[in-house]
Design an enzyme around this catalytic site. Structure first.
Site, PDB file in Angstrom:
ATOM      1  N   ASN A 149     -16.979  -8.153 -15.276  1.00 56.86           N
ATOM      2  CA  ASN A 149     -18.093  -7.387 -14.687  1.00 56.86           C
ATOM      3  C   ASN A 149     -17.962  -5.873 -14.886  1.00 56.86           C
ATOM      4  OD1 ASN A 149     -15.966  -7.348 -12.829  1.00 56.86           O
ATOM      5  ND2 ASN A 149     -17.326  -7.226 -11.071  1.00 56.86           N
ATOM      6  N   GLU A 245      -7.074  -8.738  -6.616  1.00 54.34           N
ATOM      7  CA  GLU A 245      -8.365  -8.174  -6.204  1.00 54.34           C
ATOM      8  C   GLU A 245      -9.395  -9.252  -6.471  1.00 54.34           C
ATOM      9  OE1 GLU A 245      -8.702  -5.364  -4.731  1.00 54.34           O
ATOM     10  OE2 GLU A 245      -7.037  -4.076  -5.316  1.00 54.34           O
ATOM     11  N   CYS A 279     -17.991  -7.126  -7.072  1.00 53.33           N
ATOM     12  CA  CYS A 279     -17.248  -7.764  -5.979  1.00 53.33           C
ATOM     13  C   CYS A 279     -17.711  -7.204  -4.629  1.00 53.33           C
ATOM     14  CB  CYS A 279     -15.752  -7.564  -6.176  1.00 53.33           C
ATOM     15  SG  CYS A 279     -15.284  -5.851  -6.460  1.00 53.33           S
ATOM     16  N   GLU A 464      -5.346  -1.498  -4.725  1.00 55.06           N
ATOM     17  CA  GLU A 464      -5.299  -0.553  -5.840  1.00 55.06           C
ATOM     18  C   GLU A 464      -5.872   0.761  -5.342  1.00 55.06           C
ATOM     19  OE1 GLU A 464      -7.328  -2.735  -9.002  1.00 55.06           O
ATOM     20  OE2 GLU A 464      -5.388  -3.204  -9.889  1.00 55.06           O
TER      21      GLU A 464
END
Ligand code: NAD
Length: 489
Positions: A149, A245, A279, A464
């Site tokens: 994505n 993630e 996300c 992150e």
């Protein structure tokens, strides 16, 4: 040497490397084939991991300032080629060119911001002739596994964390979007010593080979929660460090006092941007029942402004979804709504034939899906509980504040969430009770590189970005130094 965007190779030990077998992905707007890319073997992975291991000593001993300066020079080189990267990104991912360009620009910004952070030794105790220092030591060889994505920004994020902290890395782009990732690593060779940043393209078996490879010390994975579970299971056998993630099902809670047209247009943006393949897109809306009708009308009006089409055409806001699997997945959500009669499709969705009808395909035949809005599905429906990762958005209503907080938290996911109100104090009180790694008041989908980013519950492990993101790439060492030997007898 200038990059060409017609031939694509692996990058191992600073050099291009080809494979006997090739594959290609398709342009999701046209379904035409993009150029061939390598299909890596286990031997290619061994070679890349070996090169990263050999480069580790020199790179980890390179002073932080120098590593930072190399990263900054690389960031500029990426930005200098933003048009070429953006065009390739649109051809492989489908997103409109203007958003592809901003993905490249924001990746430069991310590198610049992360480069402003430094992990220094910290003295935790200095008394009685003894000093204890907390140190951050590179983990070793990292493996980056990237989704389709945001192929540029997610790849850059992982490279930046690894190299700043003195690690070396082997990067694997998604098989759906291998092109920009390979070129980013090719460009990196002009700045980093051989073996510090490597890239391999491959089929579905390459990821599992990486997660089980004994020469890799950490996997930084971004992708779905289902794959994340497999990654963690596989990494557990070699006790690799992992950052996961994963997916999200972000709620947005709309209070009754909002400026309805303004907030509806913002929510439409944060839901349908990147054709909802984010996300941290808004994926569930809870609007106060007293304004629900007006809000949904405004939401539909805002979403109707979004032009769907080939990302190369000007004025397009939503490109296609990235691939056929994703297209069928979104269809499955619409079919479920129709079959179970849960919710009313107030926009999009050719409900008569259970198939979407693109509003404007630009005469092409890609995986286009209109923005689709489903009003009042039940809380236990598929569309309220699972992540479609495509432009189908459920809107439901609430009356009691306690109840809506409970419903927003009633999910296995915990990536993002937002609360919208003119009463910022009330909104913040609600926000503080939401179970998610990033919670916004009066905005959404706005991560900043200095703030740690990660998921609660099934949305991930570790973070992150920011200082915490860099710490995730280090072993922590407590170094005890006594000035003189003290007898313990
Ligand atoms: P995916 O899980 O299918 O694939 C992600 C990557 O993992 C790809 O490179 C793939 O080749 C690789 N892979 C597949 N199976 C593997 C295995 N068994 N072992 C190791 N690697 C494997 O995800 P996707 O469809 O590419 O991306 C969409 C998902 O990613 C969504 O759920 C989205 O929410 C999530 N996502 C999360 C974030 C975040 O920061 N939390 C960001 C972007 C996307």
């Amino acid at each position: 040497m200038e990059l060409n965007f017609t031939t694509f190779t692996n990058i191992i030990d600073g050099k291009p490397s080809t494979t006997a077998e090739k594959r290609y992905s398709i342009n999701p707007s046209t379904k035409e084939a993009n150029p061939p890319v390598p299909v890596s073997t286990r031997e290619d992975l061994d070679a890349a991991v070996g090169a990263a291991r050999r480069a580790l000593k020199g790179w980890s001993e390179t002073p932080w300032e120098e590593r930072r300066n190399v990263l900054l020079r690389y960031a500029k080189a990426v930005a200098d080629r933003k048009e070429a990267f953006a065009e390739m990104l649109t051809r492989e991912q489908g997103k409109p060119l203007m958003f592809a360009l901003s993905e490249v620009k924001s990746s430069e910004g991310l590198m610049q911001t992360l480069a402003s952070v430094k992990l220094e030794d910290e003295v935790v105790l200095d008394e009685g002739g003894r000093r204890i220092v907390k140190r951050y030591v590179p983990l070793g060889v990292g493996g980056a596994i990237v989704p389709w994505n945001f192929p540029i920004s997610i790849m850059i994020q992982k490279i930046a964390h690894a190299v700043l902290t003195g690690n070396t890395i082997v990067c694997k782009p998604s098989p759906f979007t291998p092109y920009t990732g390979l070129k980013l690593v090719e460009l990196a060779q002009q700045f980093f010593p051989p073996g510090v940043v490597n890239a391999l393209s491959g089929n579905d078996d390459l990821g599992p080979w990486m997660t089980s490879h004994p020469g890799i010390d950490k996997i930084s994975f971004t992708g779905s929660s289902a794959t994340g579970r497999k990654v963690m299971e596989s990494c557990s056998r070699t006790l690799k460090r992992v950052t996961l993630e994963l997916g999200g099902k972000d709620p947005a809670i709309i209070l009754p006092d909002v400026d309805i047209p303004l907030v509806a247009s913002q929510i439409a943006f944060y839901s349908f941007f990147n054709s909802s393949q984010i996300c941290i897109a808004v994926k569930r809306i809870y609007v106060h029942s007293s304004i629900a009708k007006e809000f949904v009308t405004a939401l539909v009006a805002a979403a109707k402004q979004f032009k769907v089409g080939d990302g190369m055409e000007s004025g397009v806001f939503m490109g296609p979804v990235n691939n056929s699997m994703q297209y069928e997945k979104v269809m499955g959500f619409l079919e479920d709504v129709k079959e179970k009669g849960t919710g009313e499709v107030v926009m999009g969705g050719d409900v008569g034939r259970f198939r979407y009808k693109p509003a404007d395909k630009g005469g092409k035949s890609g995986f286009f899906i209109d923005p689709t809005i489903v009003f009042n599905p039940s809380d236990d429906s598929k569309i309220m509980r699972e992540e479609p990762f495509g432009p189908i958005l459920p809107v439901t209503t609430w009356e009691d504040e306690e109840e809506v907080i409970k419903r927003a938290n009633d999910t296995d996911m915990g990536l993002g969430a937002s609360v919208w109100s003119k009463d910022v104090e009330r909104a913040e009180k609600i926000a503080r009770r939401l179970e998610a790694g990033s919670v916004w008041v009066n905005e959404h989908t706005s991560p900043m590189p200095l703030a740690p980013f990660g998921g609660w519950k099934g949305s991930g492990i570790g973070v992150e970005n920011g200082r915490d993101g860099l710490v995730g790439w280090c072993n922590v060492q407590s170094l005890y130094v006594r000035r003189e030997v003290k007898s313990v007898l």
